[in-house]
Design an enzyme around this catalytic site. Structure first.
Site, PDB file in Angstrom:
ATOM      1  CE  LYS A 194      -3.487   2.360   2.748  1.00 48.85           C
ATOM      2  NZ  LYS A 194      -4.466   2.089   3.840  1.00 48.85           N
ATOM      3  CE  LYS A 247      -5.992   1.826  -0.391  1.00 49.81           C
ATOM      4  NZ  LYS A 247      -6.497   1.942   0.942  1.00 49.81           N
TER       5      LYS A 247
HETATM    6  C1  PBG Z   1      -6.884   3.637   5.628  1.00 53.50           C
HETATM    7  C2  PBG Z   1      -7.360   3.322   4.270  1.00 53.50           C
HETATM    8  C3  PBG Z   1      -7.392   4.137   3.121  1.00 53.50           C
HETATM    9  C4  PBG Z   1      -7.819   3.622   2.238  1.00 53.50           C
HETATM   10  C5  PBG Z   1      -8.448   2.214   2.498  1.00 53.50           C
HETATM   11  N1  PBG Z   1      -8.162   2.231   3.972  1.00 53.50           N
HETATM   12  C6  PBG Z   1      -6.771   5.616   3.460  1.00 53.50           C
HETATM   13  C7  PBG Z   1      -5.640   5.929   3.730  1.00 53.50           C
HETATM   14  O1  PBG Z   1      -4.676   4.953   3.908  1.00 53.50           O
HETATM   15  O2  PBG Z   1      -5.115   6.996   3.944  1.00 53.50           O
HETATM   16  C8  PBG Z   1      -7.860   4.161   0.938  1.00 53.50           C
HETATM   17  C9  PBG Z   1      -9.104   3.665   0.053  1.00 53.50           C
HETATM   18  C10 PBG Z   1      -9.521   4.649  -1.151  1.00 53.50           C
HETATM   19  O3  PBG Z   1      -8.737   5.725  -1.104  1.00 53.50           O
HETATM   20  O4  PBG Z   1     -10.445   4.462  -1.747  1.00 53.50           O
HETATM   21  N2  PBG Z   1      -6.602   2.295   6.233  1.00 53.50           N
HETATM   22 ZN    ZN Z   2      -6.111   3.054   8.514  1.00 53.00          ZN
END
Ligand code: PBG
Ligand code: ZN
Length: 322
Positions: A194, A247
């Site tokens: 991520k 992601k």
């Molecule tokens: C937080 C989380 C995020 C997303 C999914 N879980 C945001 C982040 O890490 O700041 C993003 C999902 C999206 O933007 O559609 N754990």
């Molecule tokens: Zn989170």
């Protein structure tokens, strides 16, 4: 002499299509807000066409998704109260736990995946516990909390838990906690690679998970790194992840492709809020054709090698694939 092979011959027959989108590929994210009552849903300004649902309206939404052929949903909870340690996230009567129990009863043919993180539940909005002295995110103490959340979500009936906080060792900690409770059939879909992406911007309003200070760069990946993603995935597989994830998706097709080549575990890709909102805004302006670009983007994600695609377009694609 002209080349013996003319690529146009088959192209004009439209006989060969290497990548086929299927409704089975898609996972729909659903935001459930405990402050919403009855059948209400609330628009998300940063993501036109997307909503936060009350538990009742979420049950309806999931039933509709199911009737469109969607097999799985990814649930995010927005609790009524937050604290420093995110304790609402493992409350048996928390929003996600109640929602999952309802869905299990009323829409039980759907595969329920629960987001497993602290950021929606903490006042500071970070994905882990914070050291009050220096604002650092504390990795190891967070693992204990994640284990507790996993157990409570699984006991409520979640089929798959999806840790999204990028803490080191989170998959192992969660697997151990689940197994100790006899929850050996609950699967783990880990947000393995991520990235610390600006594309999560619109999500902050959707899930109320904006942070009060600092950023997520101590736990999420540097956008410049590709080899590191392979190490992250490898670690998660060793720790027991059933599904790994990359992601965001469309800016990270190279990563999806590399992970696909190297590993044989099921691979999910999360086409995030920013991907949805960019396309939504530009198609509203008439710059891009919504349907065509949506299909092109999703096809690209699958062509790169994703088995599962998490997308806010899931219902829209489902209608097109019927
Ligand atoms: C937080 C989380 C995020 C997303 C999914 N879980 C945001 C982040 O890490 O700041 C993003 C999902 C999206 O933007 O559609 N754990
Ligand atoms: Zn989170």
């Amino acid at each position: 002499m002209f080349p013996a092979v003319r690529m146009r011959r088959l192209r004009s027959l439209k006989l060969i299509r290497e990548t086929q989108l299927s409704i089975d590929d898609f996972i729909l994210p659903v935001f459930i807000d405990d402050s919403l009552k009855g059948e209400t849903k609330k628009t998300i300004g940063s993501m036109p066409g997307q909503y936060r649902f009350s538990i009742d309206s979420a049950v309806k939404e999931v039933a509709e998704a199911r009737s469109l052929g969607i097999k799985s949903v990814l649930l995010f909870g927005i609790p009524r109260k937050k604290d420093e340690t995110g304790s609402e996230a493992f409350n048996t009567e928390g929003v996600i736990q109640r929602a999952v129990r309802r869905l299990k009863k009323e829409a039980d043919s759907i595969v329920i995946i629960t987001d497993l993180c602290l950021c929606e539940y903490t006042t500071h909005g970070h994905c882990g516990l914070v050291d009050p002295e220096n604002g650092r995110i504390l990795n190891d103490p967070t693992l204990k909390v994640l284990g507790k959340i996993a157990v409570s979500q699984a006991k409520a009936g979640a089929d798959i838990v999806a840790p999204s906080g990028m803490m080191d060792g989170m998959v192992k900690a969660i697997r151990e906690n689940l197994d100790e409770e006899g929850l050996t059939d609950t699967a783990i879909m880990s947000y393995s690679a991520k990235y610390n992406s600006a594309l999560y911007g619109p999500f902050r309003e959707a899930a109320d998970s904006g942070y009060q200070f600092g950023d997520r760069s101590s736990y999420q990946m540097d956008i410049s790194n590709a080899r590191e993603a392979l190490r992250e995935v490898e670690l998660d597989i060793r720790e027991g992840a059933d599904i790994v994830m990359v992601k965001p998706a469309i800016f990270y097709l190279d990563i999806i492709s590399k992970v696909r080549e190297r590993f044989d575990v099921p691979l999910a890709a999360y086409s995030v809020s920013g991907e949805y909102s960019m396309l939504t805004a530009s198609s509203e302006k008439g710059y891009l054709n919504r349907e065509e670009v949506m299909m092109e983007g999703l096809t690209a994600i699958k062509r790169a090698g994703a088995d599962l695609i998490i997308t806010y377009f899931a219902k829209e694609v489902a209608k097109l694939l019927r």
